[in-house]
Write a protein that holds these residues in place. Structure first.
Motif, mmCIF file in Angstrom:
data_model
loop_
_atom_site.group_PDB
_atom_site.id
_atom_site.type_symbol
_atom_site.label_atom_id
_atom_site.label_comp_id
_atom_site.label_asym_id
_atom_site.label_seq_id
_atom_site.Cartn_x
_atom_site.Cartn_y
_atom_site.Cartn_z
ATOM 1 N N UNK A 31 55.812 13.459 88.172
ATOM 2 C CA UNK A 31 54.738 13.741 87.215
ATOM 3 C C UNK A 31 53.367 13.504 87.837
ATOM 4 N N UNK A 32 53.222 12.402 88.557
ATOM 5 C CA UNK A 32 51.934 12.085 89.175
ATOM 6 C C UNK A 32 51.571 13.122 90.236
ATOM 7 N N UNK A 33 52.559 13.602 90.993
ATOM 8 C CA UNK A 33 52.293 14.612 92.026
ATOM 9 C C UNK A 33 51.848 15.928 91.393
ATOM 10 N N UNK A 34 52.517 16.345 90.319
ATOM 11 C CA UNK A 34 52.137 17.583 89.635
ATOM 12 C C UNK A 34 50.715 17.476 89.084
ATOM 13 N N UNK A 85 48.771 30.486 89.536
ATOM 14 C CA UNK A 85 49.400 31.379 88.571
ATOM 15 C C UNK A 85 49.973 30.563 87.417
ATOM 16 N N UNK A 86 50.014 31.172 86.242
ATOM 17 C CA UNK A 86 50.541 30.485 85.059
ATOM 18 C C UNK A 86 52.044 30.720 84.975
ATOM 19 N N UNK A 87 52.777 29.933 85.732
ATOM 20 C CA UNK A 87 54.229 30.038 85.699
ATOM 21 C C UNK A 87 54.815 28.633 85.683
ATOM 22 N N UNK A 88 55.850 28.462 84.897
ATOM 23 C CA UNK A 88 56.445 27.146 84.722
ATOM 24 C C UNK A 88 57.678 26.973 85.596
ATOM 25 N N UNK A 89 58.136 25.757 85.671
ATOM 26 C CA UNK A 89 59.256 25.437 86.548
ATOM 27 C C UNK A 89 59.978 24.190 86.040
ATOM 28 N N UNK A 90 61.186 24.038 86.517
ATOM 29 C CA UNK A 90 61.957 22.811 86.301
ATOM 30 C C UNK A 90 62.065 22.095 87.630
ATOM 31 N N UNK A 91 61.781 20.805 87.621
ATOM 32 C CA UNK A 91 61.722 20.006 88.835
ATOM 33 C C UNK A 91 62.723 18.859 88.727
ATOM 34 N N UNK A 141 62.079 28.310 88.765
ATOM 35 C CA UNK A 141 61.218 28.878 87.724
ATOM 36 C C UNK A 141 61.903 28.778 86.362
ATOM 37 N N UNK A 142 61.127 28.436 85.328
ATOM 38 C CA UNK A 142 61.691 28.286 83.983
ATOM 39 C C UNK A 142 60.644 28.629 82.934
ATOM 40 N N UNK A 143 61.059 28.720 81.677
ATOM 41 C CA UNK A 143 60.162 29.097 80.590
ATOM 42 C C UNK A 143 59.126 28.017 80.302
ATOM 43 N N UNK A 144 59.547 26.760 80.335
ATOM 44 C CA UNK A 144 58.646 25.632 80.126
ATOM 45 C C UNK A 144 58.689 24.723 81.344
ATOM 46 N N UNK A 145 57.705 23.856 81.468
ATOM 47 C CA UNK A 145 57.671 22.934 82.604
ATOM 48 C C UNK A 145 58.512 21.705 82.257
ATOM 49 N N UNK A 146 59.538 21.472 83.059
ATOM 50 C CA UNK A 146 60.495 20.402 82.780
ATOM 51 C C UNK A 146 60.633 19.507 84.004
ATOM 52 N N UNK A 147 60.545 18.197 83.803
ATOM 53 C CA UNK A 147 60.821 17.218 84.844
ATOM 54 C C UNK A 147 62.113 16.511 84.467
ATOM 55 N N UNK A 148 63.131 16.696 85.281
ATOM 56 C CA UNK A 148 64.449 16.159 84.959
ATOM 57 C C UNK A 148 64.613 14.748 85.526
#
Length: 622
Positions: free
Chosen positions: A355-358, A373-379, A315-322
């Motif tokens: 990205x395509x899966x999300x 739910x409106x919650x962001x994550x880092x993947x 879980x994170x503040x913004x949605x990040x794809x590393x």
């Protein structure tokens, strides 16, 4: 749209229990406090969460609160402190439980008194929710896509009893609620889907609401009895949308119930915030029948422990794809370094798969009536599956990503059944990324282990997926795998066979039927542990494939590996689309010699360790 928050309940059980049993005095400050103004998760009042959720002018022209005369002053004070218009608080005049109007009558009061002529969202403001940060806009979009009213429901946990809830039975295709049971008696339904006081009602329904109420045999004024009457008598078309989170109504509950739910939901929130989710999917080898999975054939494939893809979500503040440091390089030592890496690895790594899966996951949930739910994550991801050797490395990343998203958003097999999940993974690759692929890889990576797959045309057309059966993995023979150090693009091996099959070329059509026959025979051989027959079928599988695709298409590298294996008397075939071979050598001494020969020929050779989900320690998570 207009939102109405109902907070007019007269809950007395909690207050009475505090007065009588709270010797510590820890809860004395809650005496007299309305249920919706009790502390929720994180110390915020329950109503604060709902106001935060619906306080969006771009979605709602007005928000109303309906309370009772006994508690009106509490909500007036709350409104001035929370920038809520006091004039939008409606007093229903009741002062005790015995003279309360009931939730349905309170709704009608707002409609009549304010002459409402718009779509309405109705929410009980005293519901304790495990995660109230969900996307209300998604709910509204789904509601407006359906020709009827909308009920929100959730899937009850094991400890919850259906006898205390309004239970819905939902058509999985149309999402229409076909039956509603208020506080259903044991044995009346197998459904574990519980309705909550969270509804959307069309503006066209409002003028006839009074007529419906007057014709009904509702005595307690609850929405449960209202919907039970409306749905079971087909008075209105009502649809359902799932929120994958827990709900509890703080109605006539005890102090222990309230504190238990509060602690439980708070612990889950803390657990989700602090613990990363890591899910794993495995490489696979096609043992028999491939490539007929894309041609209404049959296959048997197996996941292997040797190679895997991990996806980690936190879980994170913004949605990040590393990006992966090796597979998604953005920095190079030199232009020559860039040239060498691009030539060997290609231009596209795994980031596009995440990205395509999300993107596809969100699209799927919107269509299927699942409000996230409106919650962001880092993947981020990691993989040791060799690229471009036909071991299903791309689909392993997609599969692991989907597992992580399902776990993060509390989706279960009921939301995404395994056959549907396999189709989903294939669609990510074919529809979003235009990767040539078949269902075999995705099915075996979802089911895991040793899987028999029947993709017959009638099955695919009737149910949208094939017949998938997990096979016994005890006492399997020793399979081996070899692959090229510098493979060509495995996708080229498909050549023009699909077009030839679609045009009805007899050679290709008959070959696909024969692959299916090999698979059925191999299934019997596996059951009987007839390894000699299984080895013969693997050899026949390769020779048939060679006759259909041609040596030019197979390529010199694949043919070289096959020829080398045959020198040692091993059965051999392609496990996927090319770049690797899988074999069955029944002579342990020759297996050692063959390993050395492959290594001297510049190939990577490994003994296969099958992945058996029934014997695993939980690495795959879902």
């Amino acid at each position: 749209m207009i939102c109405i928050l109902l907070v007019a309940g007269h809950g007395t059980v909690l207050e009475t229990e505090i007065k009588q049993n709270d010797e510590t005095g820890l809860y004395s400050h809650l005496i007299g406090v309305p249920k919706s103004l009790l502390p929720g998760i994180g110390g915020m009042k329950i109503l604060d969460f709902w106001w935060k959720t619906v306080n969006m002018r771009q979605l709602f022209t007005e928000v109303y609160i309906v309370t009772n005369a006994d508690k009106y002053k509490y909500f007036e004070r709350w409104a001035t402190a929370n920038d809520f218009p006091v004039e939008n608080i409606i007093n229903d005049g009741s002062t005790t439980l015995s003279d309360s109007l009931g939730a349905v009558a309170d709704l009608e009061l707002v409609i009549r008194s304010r002459k409402l002529q718009d779509d309405i969202m109705v929410i009980a403001g005293d519901m304790l929710c495990e995660d109230q940060n969900f996307d209300v806009a998604q709910v509204i979009r789904f509601f407006r896509s359906k020709p009827g009213e909308l009920i929100i429901y959730y899937e009850m946990e094991k400890g919850e009893k259906s006898t205390s809830r309004g239970i819905v039975e939902v058509c999985p295709d149309s999402h229409r609620i076909i039956r509603f049971l208020e506080k259903a008696k044991d044995g009346l339904t197998s459904s574990r889907l519980a309705s909550v006081v969270f509804y959307c009602i069309q503006k066209e329904t409002l003028p006839v609401l009074s007529d419906i109420l007057s014709q009904m045999e509702v005595t307690d004024g609850s929405f449960g009895r209202f919907w039970e009457e409306v749905i079971n008598k087909n008075l209105l078309d009502v649809f359902g949308m799932k929120l994958p989170t827990g709900f509890q109504l703080i109605g006539q509950v005890t102090l222990s119930d309230y504190t238990k739910w509060l602690n439980c939901f708070s612990a889950k929130q803390q657990d989700k915030s602090s613990k990363p989710i890591t899910c794993r999917s495995y490489a696979r080898v096609g043992l028999i029948g491939n490539p007929s999975d894309g041609f209404n054939g049959k296959t048997i494939a197996m996941t292997i422990n040797n190679f895997w893809a991990d996806v980690t979500l936190v879980k994170s503040q913004t949605l990040v794809l590393l990006p992966h440091p090796l597979n998604d390089p953005t920095e190079f030592g030199s232009l020559q370094d860039l040239f060498s890496i691009s030539r060997k690895e290609g231009y596209l790594g795994g980031l596009r798969l995440l990205q395509a899966t999300c993107k596809k996951f969100y699209q799927f949930c919107c269509k299927q009536g699942i409000a996230l739910t409106k919650q962001n994550f880092t993947l981020k991801y990691d993989t040791n599956i060799p690229r471009q050797v036909g071991l299903a490395g791309s689909s392993a990343i997609v599969s692991a990503t989907l597992k992580s998203l399902m776990k993060f958003y509390n989706l279960t097999d009921n939301d995404l059944p395994k056959p549907v999940r396999a189709n989903f993974i294939l669609n990510v690759e074919t529809d979003e990324l235009f990767i040539t692929a078949g269902l075999q890889d995705r099915v075996v990576q979802v089911y895991e282990g040793l899987v028999y797959m029947d993709f017959s045309k009638n099955l695919m057309e009737e149910q949208g997926y094939g017949n998938y059966i997990s096979l016994d993995m005890s006492s399997l023979p020793q399979f081996w795998l070899a692959y090229l150090n510098d493979p060509s693009d495995s996708g080229r091996i498909h050549n023009n066979v699909r077009q030839r099959w679609l045009s009805g070329e007899p050679l290709v059509v008959e070959a696909m039927k024969t692959f299916a026959e090999f698979t059925d025979q191999a299934r019997v051989a596996l059951m009987d542990k007839n390894w000699n027959h299984l080895a013969q079928l693997m050899d026949q599988n390769f020779e048939l494939r060679r006759s259909v695709y041609s040596d030019e298409c197979l390529g010199p590298g694949n043919l070289k590996m096959v020829a080398l294996a045959k020198q040692f008397g091993s059965a051999v075939k392609l496990p996927g689309s090319g770049g690797a071979v899988v074999g069955l050598c029944l002579d342990p001494a020759k297996l050692v010699e063959m390993r050395q020969a492959f290594q001297e020929a510049g190939c990577v050779f490994c003994v296969i360790t099958p992945y058996n989900p029934s014997a695993s320690t939980g690495n795959s998570q879902l």
